[in-house]
Design a protein around this motif. Structure first.
Motif, short mmCIF file in Angstrom:
data_model
loop_
_atom_site.label_atom_id
_atom_site.label_comp_id
_atom_site.label_asym_id
_atom_site.label_seq_id
_atom_site.Cartn_x
_atom_site.Cartn_y
_atom_site.Cartn_z
N GLU A 1 2.29 -8.80 -7.25
CA GLU A 1 3.39 -9.30 -6.42
C GLU A 1 4.41 -10.07 -7.28
O GLU A 1 5.62 -9.87 -7.14
CB GLU A 1 2.83 -10.20 -5.32
N TRP B 1 14.76 -6.15 -0.64
CA TRP B 1 13.38 -6.05 -1.12
C TRP B 1 12.93 -7.36 -1.75
O TRP B 1 11.82 -7.83 -1.52
CB TRP B 1 13.25 -4.89 -2.12
N PHE C 1 9.92 -9.56 -0.12
CA PHE C 1 8.75 -9.82 -0.96
C PHE C 1 8.61 -11.32 -1.20
O PHE C 1 7.52 -11.88 -1.18
CB PHE C 1 8.88 -9.10 -2.31
N MET D 1 11.71 0.82 3.98
CA MET D 1 10.26 0.61 4.06
C MET D 1 9.85 -0.82 3.72
O MET D 1 8.74 -1.24 4.01
CB MET D 1 9.53 1.60 3.15
N ILE D 2 10.76 -1.58 3.11
CA ILE D 2 10.44 -2.98 2.80
C ILE D 2 10.24 -3.79 4.08
O ILE D 2 9.53 -4.80 4.05
CB ILE D 2 11.55 -3.62 1.91
N ILE E 1 6.57 -3.39 4.93
CA ILE E 1 5.82 -3.91 3.79
C ILE E 1 5.93 -5.43 3.72
O ILE E 1 4.93 -6.14 3.60
CB ILE E 1 6.31 -3.27 2.47
N LEU F 1 2.93 -8.18 4.41
CA LEU F 1 2.56 -9.19 3.42
C LEU F 1 2.60 -10.59 4.03
O LEU F 1 1.73 -11.43 3.77
CB LEU F 1 3.49 -9.12 2.20
#
Length: 199
Positions: free
Chosen positions: A10, A52, A56, A130-131, A134, A138
Motif C-alpha cells: 500500500e 487513486w 488509497f 475501479m478505485i 477498491i 480498503l
C-alpha cells in the motif's frame, strides 16, 4: 507477515502514484511553457491519478492516524463510554462505506454496460473508476481492524491527528530552546566578566 506485506504494498503504491502524478504535471508545465506544446492526455490522467492517490490515502490515513478530527468532547468521556462512542462512530463509518460501495457498483456497472471510454486515453472508463470500490473496500478493512482493536481494549479511539496538541508541543520545544539559549548567553557573559581584569 501477510499484513506487513499488504501494508508495504500500500505504501509503495501511494509513493508510485505521487511520483507519477508530480512528474506528469511537471512534464506538462515544461512542455506548455518551454516548448509551447502540451501532452493531450496529461490533464485527464492527472485527475484520475489524483483520485487513486486520495482514495488509497484515505485508508492509509486511518491506518497511521493522519486524519484530522474534532474529538474534544469524546476525550472528556470516561473510558468505557469513550469505547462505545468510538464503536458507534466506526459503525457509522462502515455504513457510509457500504453506501458508497453500492453506488460505485451501480455507476461502474453502468459505465461497463454503456462501454464509454476516457476522453483522451483509449481505456474504458470503468477501469479508471475501479478505485472507487477498491478504495472503499480498503477503508472497510481499516475500520474493521480498528473496531477489533477497540473491542479488545487495545486502543480507545481513532488516533486522529491533533494539530492543537502538536502546536503546543512545538511551542514548548521552542520555549525550551529559547530558555537554553538565554541561559547560555548569560553564562557566557558571566564568564567573560569574570575573566576581565578589574581596574
Amino acid at each position: 507477515m501477510g499484513l506487513r506485506l499488504i501494508h508495504r504494498l500500500e505504501e509503495n503504491i501511494l509513493a508510485i502514484l505521487l511520483v507519477f502524478m508530480t512528474f506528469l504535471v511537471f512534464a506538462e508545465v515544461v512542455m506548455r511553457f518551454v516548448f509551447n506544446a502540451g501532452i493531450a492526455w496529461a490533464q485527464e490522467v492527472t485527475l484520475y491519478t489524483a483520485a487513486w492517490f486520495v482514495l488509497f490515502g484515505a485508508s492509509y490515513g486511518v491506518k497511521v492516524g493522519a486524519h484530522i478530527g474534532v474529538d474534544v468532547v469524546v476525550k472528556l468521556l470516561p473510558a468505557p463510554l469513550r469505547r462505545w462512542v468510538t464503536l458507534t462512530a466506526l459503525a457509522i463509518c462502515l455504513v457510509y462505506c457500504a453506501l458508497f460501495l453500492l453506488g460505485a457498483y451501480d455507476y461502474i456497472s453502468l459505465m461497463y454496460d454503456i462501454g464509454i471510454e476516457m476522453e483522451d486515453v483509449a481505456l474504458p472508463k470503468w477501469v479508471a473508476l475501479m478505485i472507487l470500490p477498491i478504495g472503499f473496500m480498503l477503508l472497510v478493512v481499516r475500520f474493521l481492524e480498528l473496531a477489533w482493536k477497540v473491542w479488545r481494549g487495545e486502543t480507545e479511539g481513532f488516533h486522529l491527528a491533533d494539530e492543537g496538541e502538536e502546536s503546543m508541543q512545538l511551542a514548548q520545544e521552542l520555549k525550551a530552546e529559547q530558555a537554553s539559549a538565554i541561559s547560555q548567553t548569560v553564562a557566557a557573559d558571566a564568564t567573560k566578566d569574570a575573566q576581565e581584569p578589574k581596574s
